[in-house]
Design a protein around this motif. Structure first.
Motif, short mmCIF file in Angstrom:
data_model
loop_
_atom_site.label_atom_id
_atom_site.label_comp_id
_atom_site.label_asym_id
_atom_site.label_seq_id
_atom_site.Cartn_x
_atom_site.Cartn_y
_atom_site.Cartn_z
N LEU A 77 0.82 -1.21 0.00
CA LEU A 77 0.00 0.00 0.00
C LEU A 77 0.86 1.26 0.00
O LEU A 77 0.55 2.23 -0.69
N ARG A 78 1.97 1.25 0.74
CA ARG A 78 2.83 2.44 0.80
C ARG A 78 3.34 2.81 -0.59
O ARG A 78 3.44 3.99 -0.92
N GLU A 79 3.64 1.82 -1.42
CA GLU A 79 4.12 2.08 -2.78
C GLU A 79 2.98 2.58 -3.67
O GLU A 79 3.19 3.45 -4.52
N ARG A 80 1.79 2.04 -3.47
CA ARG A 80 0.64 2.49 -4.26
C ARG A 80 0.28 3.94 -3.91
O ARG A 80 -0.06 4.71 -4.79
N LEU A 81 0.38 4.30 -2.63
CA LEU A 81 0.08 5.68 -2.23
C LEU A 81 1.17 6.66 -2.68
O LEU A 81 0.90 7.84 -2.88
N ALA A 82 2.39 6.16 -2.85
CA ALA A 82 3.48 7.03 -3.29
C ALA A 82 3.32 7.46 -4.74
O ALA A 82 3.98 8.41 -5.17
N ILE A 83 2.45 6.80 -5.49
CA ILE A 83 2.23 7.21 -6.89
C ILE A 83 1.51 8.57 -6.93
O ILE A 83 2.03 9.51 -7.52
N PRO A 84 0.35 8.73 -6.28
CA PRO A 84 -0.27 10.06 -6.31
C PRO A 84 0.39 11.05 -5.34
O PRO A 84 0.26 12.26 -5.49
N TYR A 85 1.08 10.52 -4.32
CA TYR A 85 1.70 11.37 -3.31
C TYR A 85 3.19 11.04 -3.23
O TYR A 85 3.65 10.37 -2.29
N PRO A 86 4.00 11.52 -4.18
CA PRO A 86 5.41 11.15 -4.21
C PRO A 86 6.20 11.59 -2.98
O PRO A 86 7.26 11.02 -2.68
N TRP A 87 5.71 12.55 -2.24
CA TRP A 87 6.39 13.00 -1.02
C TRP A 87 6.49 11.88 0.02
O TRP A 87 7.34 11.94 0.90
N ILE A 88 5.65 10.88 -0.08
CA ILE A 88 5.72 9.74 0.86
C ILE A 88 7.10 9.09 0.78
O ILE A 88 7.61 8.57 1.78
N GLY A 89 7.73 9.15 -0.38
CA GLY A 89 9.05 8.56 -0.56
C GLY A 89 10.12 9.20 0.31
O GLY A 89 11.19 8.61 0.51
N ARG A 127 2.50 15.15 5.20
CA ARG A 127 3.24 15.93 4.19
C ARG A 127 4.23 16.87 4.86
O ARG A 127 5.36 17.03 4.39
N ASN A 128 3.80 17.52 5.95
CA ASN A 128 4.71 18.41 6.68
C ASN A 128 5.94 17.64 7.19
O ASN A 128 7.05 18.15 7.16
N THR A 129 5.71 16.42 7.66
CA THR A 129 6.82 15.59 8.13
C THR A 129 7.78 15.30 6.98
O THR A 129 9.00 15.42 7.13
N ALA A 130 7.24 14.96 5.82
CA ALA A 130 8.08 14.68 4.66
C ALA A 130 8.85 15.93 4.24
O ALA A 130 10.04 15.85 3.89
N GLU A 131 8.20 17.09 4.29
CA GLU A 131 8.88 18.34 3.93
C GLU A 131 10.01 18.65 4.91
O GLU A 131 11.09 19.10 4.50
N ALA A 132 9.77 18.40 6.18
CA ALA A 132 10.81 18.65 7.19
C ALA A 132 12.01 17.73 6.95
O ALA A 132 13.16 18.17 7.04
N ILE A 133 11.75 16.48 6.64
CA ILE A 133 12.83 15.54 6.36
C ILE A 133 13.60 15.98 5.11
O ILE A 133 14.83 15.99 5.09
N ALA A 134 12.86 16.39 4.08
CA ALA A 134 13.51 16.85 2.85
C ALA A 134 14.35 18.09 3.09
O ALA A 134 15.38 18.29 2.43
N ALA A 135 13.95 18.92 4.06
CA ALA A 135 14.70 20.14 4.38
C ALA A 135 15.87 19.87 5.32
O ALA A 135 16.59 20.80 5.69
N GLY A 136 16.05 18.62 5.71
CA GLY A 136 17.18 18.28 6.56
C GLY A 136 16.87 18.27 8.04
O GLY A 136 17.77 18.18 8.87
N TRP A 137 15.62 18.30 8.40
CA TRP A 137 15.23 18.31 9.82
C TRP A 137 14.93 16.90 10.32
O TRP A 137 14.09 16.71 11.18
N ASP A 138 15.63 15.93 9.81
CA ASP A 138 15.44 14.55 10.21
C ASP A 138 15.81 14.40 11.68
O ASP A 138 16.88 14.83 12.11
#
Length: 154
Positions: A77-89, A127-138
């Motif tokens: 399911l996580r891979e199927r959801l990543a298609i419309p929501y690539p930020w999940i990756g 999405r906010n969590t994914a954005e924070a990770i992408a910005a280096g706030w892991d």
């Protein structure tokens, strides 16, 4: 049109109330959608643009969830959801699985309770969590302070 479930009960006003007491009717419509009944036509629903936009966003998410859940069931399911929501990756594999599970659970619960805005909040939080990770706030890269910092008034 045939409804599969009973329509939501809404506060109702007559169209004449809208013309005579517009300020009060508009104020009430900002709190919750109002059904405006008319003698010469079908009833209308008066609501805010923000609520209408949220309703459209919820329908978009619901359509994506239905597609993800029903397509290519060999994929997780996580891979199927990543298609419309690539930020999940951007999330860790564990968080991707948790995200997918929680989104589906919240969608089911919020739709069952007719509170779909809860789904918008859940999607935005992930999405906010994914954005924070992408910005280096892991969180795994955070540095702990060697000594506590004292403040006069917290």
């Amino acid at each position: 049109m045939t409804l599969l479930t009973a329509p939501r009960t809404r506060r109702s006003v007559q169209s004449s109330d809208l013309s005579r007491h517009a300020k009060d009717v508009f104020a009430a419509a900002e709190i919750e959608p109002l059904e405006v009944t008319r003698r010469d036509g079908a009833a209308l629903v008066l609501t805010t643009k923000e609520r209408s936009d949220e309703d459209e966003a919820v329908l978009d998410i619901a359509a994506q969830l239905i597609a993800a859940v029903t397509m290519n069931e060999q994929l997780p399911l996580r891979e199927r959801l990543a298609i419309p929501y690539p930020w999940i990756g951007m999330l860790s594999r564990e968080d991707q699985e948790r995200c997918a599970r929680e989104i589906v659970e919240v969608a089911r619960g919020s739709f069952a309770l007719r509170q779909p805005r809860r789904l918008l909040l859940e999607m935005q939080a992930w999405r906010n969590t994914a954005e924070a990770i992408a910005a280096g706030w892991d969180a795994s890269e955070s540095a702990a302070l060697d000594e506590p910092v004292r403040v006069d008034r917290p």
